[in-house]
Design an enzyme around this catalytic site. Structure first.
Site, PDB file in Angstrom:
ATOM      1  N   SER A  75       0.677  -1.175   0.015  1.00 43.85           N
ATOM      2  CA  SER A  75       0.003   0.139  -0.166  1.00 43.85           C
ATOM      3  C   SER A  75       0.982   1.154  -0.040  1.00 43.85           C
ATOM      4  CB  SER A  75      -0.753   0.043   1.239  1.00 43.85           C
ATOM      5  OG  SER A  75      -1.569   1.136   1.333  1.00 43.85           O
TER       6      SER A  75
ATOM      7  N   HIS B  63      -1.158  -0.911  -4.233  1.00 42.51           N
ATOM      8  CA  HIS B  63      -2.272  -0.845  -3.769  1.00 42.51           C
ATOM      9  C   HIS B  63      -2.361   0.794  -3.524  1.00 42.51           C
ATOM     10  CE1 HIS B  63      -5.922  -1.531  -1.598  1.00 42.51           C
ATOM     11  NE2 HIS B  63      -5.723  -0.672  -0.581  1.00 42.51           N
TER      12      HIS B  63
ATOM     13  N   ASP C 141      -4.458   3.967  -2.271  1.00 42.96           N
ATOM     14  CA  ASP C 141      -5.709   4.400  -1.302  1.00 42.96           C
ATOM     15  C   ASP C 141      -6.028   5.980  -1.307  1.00 42.96           C
ATOM     16  OD1 ASP C 141      -6.078   1.961   0.405  1.00 42.96           O
ATOM     17  OD2 ASP C 141      -3.718   2.332   0.851  1.00 42.96           O
TER      18      ASP C 141
ATOM     19  N   MET D  13      -8.739   8.865  -0.222  1.00 36.91           N
ATOM     20  CA  MET D  13      -9.580   9.208   0.823  1.00 36.91           C
ATOM     21  C   MET D  13     -10.066  10.592   0.489  1.00 36.91           C
ATOM     22  SD  MET D  13      -7.406   7.564   4.064  1.00 36.91           S
ATOM     23  CE  MET D  13      -6.395   6.201   3.970  1.00 36.91           C
TER      24      MET D  13
ATOM     25  N   HIS E   7      -8.266   1.864  -4.297  1.00 42.00           N
ATOM     26  CA  HIS E   7      -9.277   1.642  -3.286  1.00 42.00           C
ATOM     27  C   HIS E   7      -9.927   2.838  -2.841  1.00 42.00           C
ATOM     28  CE1 HIS E   7      -9.638   0.442   1.249  1.00 42.00           C
ATOM     29  NE2 HIS E   7     -10.781   0.643   0.664  1.00 42.00           N
TER      30      HIS E   7
ATOM     31  N   MET F 230     -11.820   5.084  -1.093  1.00 46.52           N
ATOM     32  CA  MET F 230     -12.471   5.595   0.287  1.00 46.52           C
ATOM     33  C   MET F 230     -13.246   6.666   0.164  1.00 46.52           C
ATOM     34  SD  MET F 230      -9.661   3.913   2.621  1.00 46.52           S
ATOM     35  CE  MET F 230      -8.428   4.007   1.574  1.00 46.52           C
TER      36      MET F 230
ATOM     37  N   MET G 277     -11.930  -5.180   4.142  1.00 41.97           N
ATOM     38  CA  MET G 277     -11.191  -4.680   5.280  1.00 41.97           C
ATOM     39  C   MET G 277     -10.886  -5.215   6.439  1.00 41.97           C
ATOM     40  SD  MET G 277     -10.169  -1.816   3.544  1.00 41.97           S
ATOM     41  CE  MET G 277      -9.442  -1.216   5.001  1.00 41.97           C
TER      42      MET G 277
ATOM     43  N   GLY H 226      -9.292   4.251   6.608  1.00 38.02           N
ATOM     44  CA  GLY H 226      -8.819   5.520   6.987  1.00 38.02           C
ATOM     45  C   GLY H 226      -7.361   5.870   7.225  1.00 38.02           C
ATOM     46  N   PHE H 227      -6.705   4.710   7.841  1.00 34.53           N
ATOM     47  CA  PHE H 227      -5.478   5.013   8.357  1.00 34.53           C
ATOM     48  C   PHE H 227      -4.475   3.679   8.195  1.00 34.53           C
ATOM     49  CE2 PHE H 227      -8.020   7.869  10.566  1.00 34.53           C
ATOM     50  CZ  PHE H 227      -7.625   9.072  10.642  1.00 34.53           C
ATOM     51  N   GLY H 228      -3.330   4.024   8.019  1.00 34.32           N
ATOM     52  CA  GLY H 228      -2.300   2.721   8.033  1.00 34.32           C
ATOM     53  C   GLY H 228      -1.764   2.358   9.450  1.00 34.32           C
ATOM     54  N   GLY H 229      -1.294   1.390   9.792  1.00 33.43           N
ATOM     55  CA  GLY H 229      -0.625   1.026  10.989  1.00 33.43           C
ATOM     56  C   GLY H 229      -1.570   0.764  11.958  1.00 33.43           C
TER      57      GLY H 229
ATOM     58  N   ASP I 299      -7.031  -6.076   3.405  1.00 29.32           N
ATOM     59  CA  ASP I 299      -6.369  -4.722   3.616  1.00 29.32           C
ATOM     60  C   ASP I 299      -6.552  -4.348   4.955  1.00 29.32           C
ATOM     61  OD1 ASP I 299      -5.496  -2.424   3.296  1.00 29.32           O
ATOM     62  OD2 ASP I 299      -7.018  -1.494   1.969  1.00 29.32           O
ATOM     63  N   GLY I 300      -5.369  -4.223   5.715  1.00 28.75           N
ATOM     64  CA  GLY I 300      -5.353  -3.777   6.961  1.00 28.75           C
ATOM     65  C   GLY I 300      -4.651  -4.265   8.279  1.00 28.75           C
ATOM     66  N   GLY I 301      -3.540  -3.938   8.782  1.00 28.04           N
ATOM     67  CA  GLY I 301      -3.135  -4.591   9.768  1.00 28.04           C
ATOM     68  C   GLY I 301      -2.398  -6.045   9.592  1.00 28.04           C
TER      69      GLY I 301
ATOM     70  N   GLY J 277       0.901  -2.309   4.205  1.00 29.88           N
ATOM     71  CA  GLY J 277       1.325  -0.892   3.999  1.00 29.88           C
ATOM     72  C   GLY J 277       2.782  -0.680   4.905  1.00 29.88           C
ATOM     73  N   SER J 278       2.188  -0.552   6.410  1.00 30.90           N
ATOM     74  CA  SER J 278       3.311  -0.167   7.233  1.00 30.90           C
ATOM     75  C   SER J 278       4.253  -1.234   7.469  1.00 30.90           C
ATOM     76  CB  SER J 278       2.552   0.424   8.742  1.00 30.90           C
ATOM     77  OG  SER J 278       1.547  -0.580   9.031  1.00 30.90           O
TER      78      SER J 278
HETATM   79  C1  DX5 Z   1      -6.408   1.911   5.308  1.00 30.35           C
HETATM   80  C2  DX5 Z   1      -6.022   1.635   3.949  1.00 30.35           C
HETATM   81  C3  DX5 Z   1      -4.923   0.513   4.014  1.00 30.35           C
HETATM   82  C4  DX5 Z   1      -3.778   0.730   4.651  1.00 30.35           C
HETATM   83  C5  DX5 Z   1      -3.196  -0.401   5.204  1.00 30.35           C
HETATM   84  O1  DX5 Z   1      -7.582   2.515   5.427  1.00 30.35           O
HETATM   85  O2  DX5 Z   1      -7.040   1.086   2.882  1.00 30.35           O
HETATM   86  O3  DX5 Z   1      -4.661   0.219   2.530  1.00 30.35           O
HETATM   87  O4  DX5 Z   1      -2.522   1.381   3.832  1.00 30.35           O
HETATM   88  O5  DX5 Z   1      -2.213  -0.059   5.898  1.00 30.35           O
HETATM   89  P1  DX5 Z   1      -1.423  -1.176   7.267  1.00 30.35           P
HETATM   90  O6  DX5 Z   1      -1.024  -2.339   6.240  1.00 30.35           O
HETATM   91  O7  DX5 Z   1      -0.626  -0.394   7.671  1.00 30.35           O
HETATM   92  O8  DX5 Z   1      -2.756  -1.389   7.980  1.00 30.35           O
HETATM   93 ZN    ZN Z   2      -6.553   0.330   1.097  1.00 28.40          ZN
END
Ligand code: DX5
Ligand code: ZN
Length: 221
Positions: free
Chosen positions: A7, A32, A34, A36, A65, A67, A136, A141-144, A174-176, A196-197
């Site tokens: 991501s 990927h 994102d 927003m 993606h 959002m 999801m 909304g946020f990475g990490g 997607d996520g975590g 992502g992170s």
């Molecule tokens: C969150 C995004 C993700 C995000 C995932 O809303 O859709 O794509 O980048 O980040 P990680 O892998 O750090 O959870």
């Molecule tokens: Zn995403």
């Protein structure tokens, strides 16, 4: 086997081109992306001009993606900017069927996305219009953020339904996602893993990319 989709939300945008080059050299096939709008989710990220720049420097599959509220207003613009896959949120539109069909008509891959609390059964009527479902595993909304375990029920439900009905859409998560849970999600039926992170938050992007590529590919054994 699963495909890794790093991501770009967690990338260093000051050196985005260089980081994409590293991913490309390592064999990453999907990116990927994102988007927003600060309305559908409480954050604002990147959009059309950045997508155009990324498209110019790579042939990798650009997995966008959205959002954003009422994504139907923007699918054409994102298609023109170079998206390959366009994910729209089930919760963001009152016209999912029409929007997914228009993505297909634009020559792009339609995908539908569900938030962690949305039951996968809600999107059954739309599965015939998509090539991918994005599950999801954090609130968008946020990475990490930390992986929400209960979202595996959505993955498993969709994977079973797909098998029973001989459908062939991909399931993306997607996520975590990190090195400790990636195997579990692939075993649950995921085909595409967004990270992502856990890929970008390191001094050595090449090494982390290699690790995640091996963790996803190894699942084919
Ligand atoms: C969150 C995004 C993700 C995000 C995932 O809303 O859709 O794509 O980048 O980040 P990680 O892998 O750090 O959870
Ligand atoms: Zn995403």
């Amino acid at each position: 086997m699963a495909i890794l989709a790093p991501s770009l939300l967690s990338a260093d945008f000051a050196v985005l081109g260089e980081q994409i080059e590293v991913l490309k050299q390592k064999g990453v096939k999907y990116l990927h992306f994102d988007v927003m709008d600060g309305v559908f989710v409480p954050n604002i990220s990147i959009g059309i001009p950045v997508l155009e720049c990324v498209r110019r420097i790579t042939d990798q599959v650009l997995d966008v993606h959205l959002m954003i509220t009422e994504p139907e207003r923007y699918v054409e613009a994102f298609a023109k900017a170079g998206a390959d896959i366009i994910n729209i949120h089930y919760e963001a539109t009152s016209v999912p069927e029409q929007t997914l069909k228009s993505i297909r008509e634009l020559g792009k891959t339609p995908a539908i996305t569900i938030k962690p609390k949305t039951d996968w059964r809600k999107i059954i009527p739309f599965l015939e219009y998509v090539d991918m479902v994005l599950v999801m595993s954090v609130e968008p909304g946020f990475g990490g953020q930390s992986f929400i375990e209960s979202t595996l029920e959505n993955v498993k439900g969709l994977a079973e339904y797909r098998k029973k009905n001989m459908l062939d859409f991909d399931i993306e998560i997607d996520g975590g996602i990190n090195e400790n849970n990636v195997g579990t999600v692939v075993d649950a039926g995921v085909d595409i893993v967004v990270a992502g992170s856990s890929v970008f938050s390191s001094d050595n992007l090449a090494e982390r990319t290699e690790l995640f590529l091996s963790l996803t590919d190894n699942r084919q054994l």
